[in-house]
Write a protein that holds these residues in place. Structure first.
Motif, PDB file in Angstrom:
ATOM      1  N   MET A   1      -3.539  -0.503  -7.497  1.00  0.00           N
ATOM      2  CA  MET A   1      -2.477  -1.322  -6.922  1.00  0.00           C
ATOM      3  C   MET A   1      -2.363  -1.001  -5.435  1.00  0.00           C
ATOM      4  O   MET A   1      -2.463   0.132  -5.028  1.00  0.00           O
ATOM      5  CB  MET A   1      -1.160  -1.021  -7.638  1.00  0.00           C
ATOM      6  CG  MET A   1      -0.017  -1.883  -7.166  1.00  0.00           C
ATOM      7  SD  MET A   1       1.447  -1.745  -8.197  1.00  0.00           S
ATOM      8  CE  MET A   1       1.069  -2.985  -9.403  1.00  0.00           C
ATOM      9  N   ASN A   5       2.346  -3.909  -2.562  1.00  0.00           N
ATOM     10  CA  ASN A   5       2.984  -4.191  -3.857  1.00  0.00           C
ATOM     11  C   ASN A   5       3.863  -3.026  -4.304  1.00  0.00           C
ATOM     12  O   ASN A   5       4.953  -3.231  -4.840  1.00  0.00           O
ATOM     13  CB  ASN A   5       1.937  -4.497  -4.932  1.00  0.00           C
ATOM     14  CG  ASN A   5       1.308  -5.858  -4.755  1.00  0.00           C
ATOM     15  OD1 ASN A   5       1.898  -6.747  -4.134  1.00  0.00           O
ATOM     16  ND2 ASN A   5       0.118  -6.033  -5.293  1.00  0.00           N
ATOM     17  N   LEU A   6       3.385  -1.808  -4.093  1.00  0.00           N
ATOM     18  CA  LEU A   6       4.181  -0.633  -4.465  1.00  0.00           C
ATOM     19  C   LEU A   6       5.462  -0.554  -3.643  1.00  0.00           C
ATOM     20  O   LEU A   6       6.526  -0.228  -4.172  1.00  0.00           O
ATOM     21  CB  LEU A   6       3.355   0.650  -4.293  1.00  0.00           C
ATOM     22  CG  LEU A   6       2.249   0.894  -5.307  1.00  0.00           C
ATOM     23  CD1 LEU A   6       1.420   2.105  -4.907  1.00  0.00           C
ATOM     24  CD2 LEU A   6       2.826   1.090  -6.701  1.00  0.00           C
ATOM     25  N   THR A   8       7.064  -3.065  -2.280  1.00  0.00           N
ATOM     26  CA  THR A   8       7.943  -4.134  -2.754  1.00  0.00           C
ATOM     27  C   THR A   8       8.659  -3.713  -4.035  1.00  0.00           C
ATOM     28  O   THR A   8       9.872  -3.915  -4.167  1.00  0.00           O
ATOM     29  CB  THR A   8       7.135  -5.434  -2.989  1.00  0.00           C
ATOM     30  OG1 THR A   8       6.472  -5.776  -1.772  1.00  0.00           O
ATOM     31  CG2 THR A   8       8.035  -6.568  -3.407  1.00  0.00           C
ATOM     32  N   LYS A   9       7.922  -3.113  -4.962  1.00  0.00           N
ATOM     33  CA  LYS A   9       8.535  -2.641  -6.213  1.00  0.00           C
ATOM     34  C   LYS A   9       9.537  -1.516  -5.951  1.00  0.00           C
ATOM     35  O   LYS A   9      10.613  -1.484  -6.535  1.00  0.00           O
ATOM     36  CB  LYS A   9       7.459  -2.163  -7.182  1.00  0.00           C
ATOM     37  CG  LYS A   9       6.670  -3.281  -7.807  1.00  0.00           C
ATOM     38  CD  LYS A   9       5.655  -2.737  -8.799  1.00  0.00           C
ATOM     39  CE  LYS A   9       4.901  -3.863  -9.467  1.00  0.00           C
ATOM     40  NZ  LYS A   9       3.972  -3.364 -10.485  1.00  0.00           N
ATOM     41  N   ALA A  10       9.167  -0.598  -5.062  1.00  0.00           N
ATOM     42  CA  ALA A  10      10.055   0.523  -4.758  1.00  0.00           C
ATOM     43  C   ALA A  10      11.336   0.040  -4.091  1.00  0.00           C
ATOM     44  O   ALA A  10      12.420   0.572  -4.352  1.00  0.00           O
ATOM     45  CB  ALA A  10       9.338   1.535  -3.869  1.00  0.00           C
ATOM     46  N   LYS A  11      11.230  -0.968  -3.237  1.00  0.00           N
ATOM     47  CA  LYS A  11      12.430  -1.529  -2.599  1.00  0.00           C
ATOM     48  C   LYS A  11      13.379  -2.118  -3.627  1.00  0.00           C
ATOM     49  O   LYS A  11      14.593  -2.141  -3.423  1.00  0.00           O
ATOM     50  CB  LYS A  11      12.042  -2.614  -1.585  1.00  0.00           C
ATOM     51  CG  LYS A  11      11.581  -2.090  -0.261  1.00  0.00           C
ATOM     52  CD  LYS A  11      11.311  -3.250   0.679  1.00  0.00           C
ATOM     53  CE  LYS A  11      11.067  -2.801   2.083  1.00  0.00           C
ATOM     54  NZ  LYS A  11      10.905  -3.922   3.016  1.00  0.00           N
ATOM     55  N   LYS A  12      12.837  -2.588  -4.741  1.00  0.00           N
ATOM     56  CA  LYS A  12      13.652  -3.169  -5.810  1.00  0.00           C
ATOM     57  C   LYS A  12      14.208  -2.103  -6.746  1.00  0.00           C
ATOM     58  O   LYS A  12      14.862  -2.432  -7.727  1.00  0.00           O
ATOM     59  CB  LYS A  12      12.828  -4.186  -6.600  1.00  0.00           C
ATOM     60  CG  LYS A  12      12.458  -5.406  -5.794  1.00  0.00           C
ATOM     61  CD  LYS A  12      11.608  -6.368  -6.597  1.00  0.00           C
ATOM     62  CE  LYS A  12      11.191  -7.560  -5.753  1.00  0.00           C
ATOM     63  NZ  LYS A  12      10.280  -8.459  -6.476  1.00  0.00           N
ATOM     64  N   ASN A  14      12.299   0.548  -8.192  1.00  0.00           N
ATOM     65  CA  ASN A  14      11.317   1.134  -9.099  1.00  0.00           C
ATOM     66  C   ASN A  14      10.917   2.514  -8.580  1.00  0.00           C
ATOM     67  O   ASN A  14      10.139   2.644  -7.640  1.00  0.00           O
ATOM     68  CB  ASN A  14      10.095   0.215  -9.205  1.00  0.00           C
ATOM     69  CG  ASN A  14       9.086   0.687 -10.222  1.00  0.00           C
ATOM     70  OD1 ASN A  14       8.947   1.871 -10.488  1.00  0.00           O
ATOM     71  ND2 ASN A  14       8.359  -0.272 -10.797  1.00  0.00           N
ATOM     72  N   GLU A  16       9.148   4.831 -10.061  1.00  0.00           N
ATOM     73  CA  GLU A  16       7.750   5.162 -10.344  1.00  0.00           C
ATOM     74  C   GLU A  16       6.842   4.641  -9.226  1.00  0.00           C
ATOM     75  O   GLU A  16       5.896   5.318  -8.815  1.00  0.00           O
ATOM     76  CB  GLU A  16       7.321   4.570 -11.680  1.00  0.00           C
ATOM     77  CG  GLU A  16       5.934   4.998 -12.110  1.00  0.00           C
ATOM     78  CD  GLU A  16       5.567   4.460 -13.480  1.00  0.00           C
ATOM     79  OE1 GLU A  16       4.431   3.964 -13.606  1.00  0.00           O
ATOM     80  OE2 GLU A  16       6.398   4.548 -14.392  1.00  0.00           O
ATOM     81  N   ALA A  17       7.138   3.457  -8.716  1.00  0.00           N
ATOM     82  CA  ALA A  17       6.362   2.901  -7.604  1.00  0.00           C
ATOM     83  C   ALA A  17       6.522   3.783  -6.368  1.00  0.00           C
ATOM     84  O   ALA A  17       5.544   4.039  -5.654  1.00  0.00           O
ATOM     85  CB  ALA A  17       6.802   1.468  -7.306  1.00  0.00           C
TER      86      ALA A  17
END
Length: 177
Positions: A1, A5-6, A8-12, A14, A16-17
């Protein structure tokens, strides 16, 4: 990945991201912190403060693909703040600062070949810092300019001059564009 993308996920939210992002830069961050403070415990403290600051301010990162440069900049400022707090005399001149941070001992902590270490002894502190940020941390010219507070053109010219100085000393194949 990929990093974007990581991020973006972490900002939401996540976590683990975010952990994956940190694991991709963990080693370089610690070694950079250590090169500034020359002490394992202090380097770990700076590293942890950097991770915390990155976690709490990740939403301020505008370009997800610039994560590595962004977190490296946080770490450098944390290291400089630490040095300022520990020392009453902190150099304000960039040349003096880089000469203190980029000593032969610090450069040796980054595993370079003997040829490269010897070649580094011939470079100015500013050139050493730019070479390390470009080729060890894989940062772009723009990211280096942001970290060092130089115009991009200055970073490019310093990088070209440093490579020009290194070419006669090193064998072919060490420095790539």
């Amino acid at each position: 990945m990929d990093i974007a993308n990581l991020v973006t996920k972490a900002k939401k939210g996540n976590e683990e991201a975010f952990e994956q992002l940190i694991s991709s830069v963990r080693h370089k961050l610690y070694r950079t912190a250590y090169s500034y403070v020359k002490n394992e415990q202090d380097a770990l403290d700076i590293y942890q403060e950097t991770i915390y600051k990155a976690f709490t301010t990740l939403n301020t990162l505008k370009k997800p693909e610039a994560f590595q440069g962004w977190i490296t900049k946080i770490l450098i400022y944390k290291a400089i703040d630490f040095i300022r707090k520990e020392s009453k005399h902190f150099p304000t001149d960039k040349e003096e600062l880089f000469s203190q941070l980029m000593t032969e001992e610090n450069i040796d902590t980054i595993t370079y070949s003997l040829d490269l270490t010897e070649a580094f002894n011939h470079l100015s502190p500013t050139y050493k810092a730019i070479i390390l940020l470009r080729y060890y941390h894989d940062l772009s010219i723009k990211e280096i300019a942001d970290i060092m507070n130089y115009p991009e053109g200055t970073v490019k010219s310093h990088l070209n001059r440093a490579k020009k100085e290194l070419r006669p000393i090193l064998k072919e194949g060490y420095i790539y564009e």
